[in-house]
Design a protein around this motif. Structure first.
Motif, PDB file in Angstrom:
ATOM      1  N   GLY A  15      33.903  63.965  35.412  1.00 47.83           N
ATOM      2  CA  GLY A  15      33.805  64.660  36.785  1.00 47.83           C
ATOM      3  C   GLY A  15      32.302  64.948  37.383  1.00 47.83           C
ATOM      4  O   GLY A  15      32.045  64.730  38.534  1.00 47.83           O
ATOM      5  N   SER A  16      31.536  65.345  36.378  1.00 44.58           N
ATOM      6  CA  SER A  16      30.148  65.579  36.565  1.00 44.58           C
ATOM      7  C   SER A  16      29.321  64.220  37.184  1.00 44.58           C
ATOM      8  O   SER A  16      28.641  63.987  38.014  1.00 44.58           O
ATOM      9  CB  SER A  16      29.231  66.125  35.432  1.00 44.58           C
ATOM     10  OG  SER A  16      29.182  65.196  34.422  1.00 44.58           O
ATOM     11  N   THR A 136      31.653  73.498  36.380  1.00 46.12           N
ATOM     12  CA  THR A 136      30.237  73.387  35.723  1.00 46.12           C
ATOM     13  C   THR A 136      29.918  71.717  35.620  1.00 46.12           C
ATOM     14  O   THR A 136      28.551  71.383  36.088  1.00 46.12           O
ATOM     15  CB  THR A 136      30.416  74.098  34.328  1.00 46.12           C
ATOM     16  OG1 THR A 136      30.696  75.204  34.129  1.00 46.12           O
ATOM     17  CG2 THR A 136      28.749  73.575  33.625  1.00 46.12           C
ATOM     18  N   GLY A 137      30.746  71.278  35.340  1.00 52.44           N
ATOM     19  CA  GLY A 137      30.508  69.538  35.415  1.00 52.44           C
ATOM     20  C   GLY A 137      30.310  69.068  36.733  1.00 52.44           C
ATOM     21  O   GLY A 137      29.276  68.341  36.809  1.00 52.44           O
ATOM     22  N   SER A 138      31.053  69.440  37.932  1.00 54.77           N
ATOM     23  CA  SER A 138      30.989  68.732  38.972  1.00 54.77           C
ATOM     24  C   SER A 138      29.654  69.457  39.561  1.00 54.77           C
ATOM     25  O   SER A 138      28.933  68.620  40.331  1.00 54.77           O
ATOM     26  CB  SER A 138      32.200  69.315  39.870  1.00 54.77           C
ATOM     27  OG  SER A 138      32.070  70.611  40.145  1.00 54.77           O
ATOM     28  N   ALA A 142      26.572  67.668  40.986  1.00 49.55           N
ATOM     29  CA  ALA A 142      25.810  67.831  42.503  1.00 49.55           C
ATOM     30  C   ALA A 142      24.592  68.049  42.431  1.00 49.55           C
ATOM     31  O   ALA A 142      23.784  67.884  43.326  1.00 49.55           O
ATOM     32  CB  ALA A 142      26.898  68.632  43.041  1.00 49.55           C
ATOM     33  N   MET A 143      24.100  68.853  41.315  1.00 54.63           N
ATOM     34  CA  MET A 143      22.863  69.276  41.434  1.00 54.63           C
ATOM     35  C   MET A 143      21.794  68.009  41.090  1.00 54.63           C
ATOM     36  O   MET A 143      20.559  67.951  41.939  1.00 54.63           O
ATOM     37  CB  MET A 143      22.581  70.122  40.128  1.00 54.63           C
ATOM     38  CG  MET A 143      20.991  70.741  39.913  1.00 54.63           C
ATOM     39  SD  MET A 143      21.013  72.024  38.671  1.00 54.63           S
ATOM     40  CE  MET A 143      21.377  71.050  37.122  1.00 54.63           C
ATOM     41  N   VAL A 262      29.352  78.545  34.830  1.00 52.52           N
ATOM     42  CA  VAL A 262      29.282  78.682  33.187  1.00 52.52           C
ATOM     43  C   VAL A 262      29.826  80.127  32.955  1.00 52.52           C
ATOM     44  O   VAL A 262      30.478  80.708  32.160  1.00 52.52           O
ATOM     45  CB  VAL A 262      27.887  78.489  32.802  1.00 52.52           C
ATOM     46  CG1 VAL A 262      27.842  78.927  31.572  1.00 52.52           C
ATOM     47  CG2 VAL A 262      27.753  77.049  32.972  1.00 52.52           C
ATOM     48  N   SER A 263      29.480  81.060  33.994  1.00 49.88           N
ATOM     49  CA  SER A 263      29.762  82.582  33.810  1.00 49.88           C
ATOM     50  C   SER A 263      31.483  82.505  33.867  1.00 49.88           C
ATOM     51  O   SER A 263      31.772  83.375  32.981  1.00 49.88           O
ATOM     52  CB  SER A 263      29.004  83.438  34.757  1.00 49.88           C
ATOM     53  OG  SER A 263      27.495  83.253  34.838  1.00 49.88           O
TER      54      SER A 263
END
Length: 394
Positions: A15-16, A136-138, A142-143, A262-263
């Motif tokens: 997904g990331s 987190t993956g997405s 996106a980052m 992540v949190s």
């Protein structure tokens, strides 16, 4: 049933990659046409990616509930890859809108099916953590996307590579679904039962907590959607940033989302706190919108964007989990499609208004008004969410 963390981690990785590709396309197409078509052109681009999700939502939910995910997801993801690849041929603004709309139309049942399928691989208590893991993956994808889009455009002088990479990412995700054997089988249909596309909307309106939460989020989305249209003009035109800097600034939202996601995936929070956390996240997003109106440097925007990403991750994890956990399995696809359609409708209304307001009053004035409107909406509607949440706990 135990949560299948191994399968979910691999799905998050795929997904990331897909999210990175989608972010590449979003930023590349905005950069490609912003100078020629201005705020209204950017609005048209965003609307071409959102309007189809509204129009297709009732039928997308039915597809998600009546077609096996193992068949539906790879098929539609492949079509999305082909339509995105067509963007690389630069056939003009109108054709770009058409291909974006095709991708968005196919993505509507894909999103509904994915959300409905998650409950088959996670326990109700672990679902917010699973949402955090997938986000987190997405968010990582996106980052990386905005900065990479700006880099590719600057170095190659072409937008085509962003679209080609995005197209490939859809095929990567389709392969992952097949390789991991991700599936959700339709529930047996009772004899004489009619499959109604609007059953999802009815369920949303019937459940007190879901109804209150969805209405609150929807109204806030209307107000903050101005950011989607105005961000590029604030950072590049008002604050003088170039394409690479704009991509970096936009990526800070995804970086904040990574930290927030992540949190949520690491810390297990009792369910009675999920609704208050969602409301707190909306308050933070409202204050950030107001802060952007007074930004004097792109670094200020980057910091605000990081904080917004952090709280948005919490809203997605806890707010969406509340909705999924209160939805019967047999209509979960239709419910998630209905919720997405409501949020998309809010974005359409907000962005449609934003394009006109920014052109008439300037980005800073519109951001300030949007921030104040968000705060007023929360003051009026948040108490209903908290009351419904307390009744649930009791």
């Amino acid at each position: 049933m135990q949560t299948n963390w191994t399968k979910l981690r691999l799905l998050a990785l795929a997904g990331s990659i897909s999210w990175m590709g989608s972010t590449l396309t979003t930023f590349a197409v905005v950069l490609q046409y912003k100078d020629a078509y201005g705020p209204n052109g950017v609005s048209a681009i965003m609307l071409s990616m959102i309007l189809p999700t509204i129009l297709a939502a009732p039928y997308a939910g039915v597809l998600a509930d009546r077609v096996r995910a193992a068949i539906l997801l790879p098929t539609l993801l492949s079509i999305m890859g082909l339509s995105t690849f067509m963007l690389s041929f630069d056939l003009g603004f109108i054709w770009s809108l058409v291909f974006l709309a095709i991708t968005a139309t196919c993505g509507t049942p894909v999103g509904a099916s994915f959300n409905a399928t998650l409950a088959n691989y996670a326990t109700p208590d672990d679902l917010p953590r699973v949402m955090g893991l997938l986000q987190t993956g997405s968010s990582v994808g996106a980052m990386l996307g905005p900065g990479l889009a700006g880099y590719l455009v600057t170095v190659t002088g072409s937008f085509a590579w962003s679209f080609r990479i995005d197209a490939a990412s859809f095929f990567v995700l389709a392969f992952a679904v097949m390789a991991l054997r991700i599936d959700r089988k339709p529930q047996p249909q009772i004899e004489g039962e009619k499959i109604r596309a609007m059953d999802g909307v009815k369920l949303v309106m019937k459940n007190d907590l879901v109804r209150a939460l969805v209405i609150l989020i929807t109204m806030v989305i209307v107000a903050v959607s101005v950011i989607n249209i105005g961000e590029v003009f604030l950072v590049m035109d008002e604050l003088g940033a170039d394409a690479i800097t704009y991509g970096i600034v936009a990526a800070t939202f995804a970086f904040g989302s990574v930290v927030g996601a992540v949190s949520t995936s690491v810390f297990k929070v009792p369910e009675r706190y999920h609704a208050p956390i969602s409301v707190a996240a909306l308050v933070a997003l409202s204050l950030i919108t107001l802060t952007l109106a007074f930004a004097w440097h792109w670094i200020v925007v980057a910091i605000a964007w990081f904080i917004a990403g952090f709280f948005n991750a919490g809203l997605n994890a806890y707010g969406i989990s509340l909705i999924i956990n209160r939805t019967p399995e047999e209509i979960r696809g239709r419910v998630m499609a209905a919720v997405r359609a409501m949020f998309s409708t809010a974005s359409v209304v907000g962005m449609g208004i934003a394009g006109l307001l920014i052109a008439g009053f300037g980005i800073r004035n519109v951001l300030g008004a949007a921030g104040i409107a968000c705060i007023a909406i929360i003051v009026v509607l948040a108490p209903a969410v908290l009351r419904a949440s307390r009744r649930l706990v009791d």
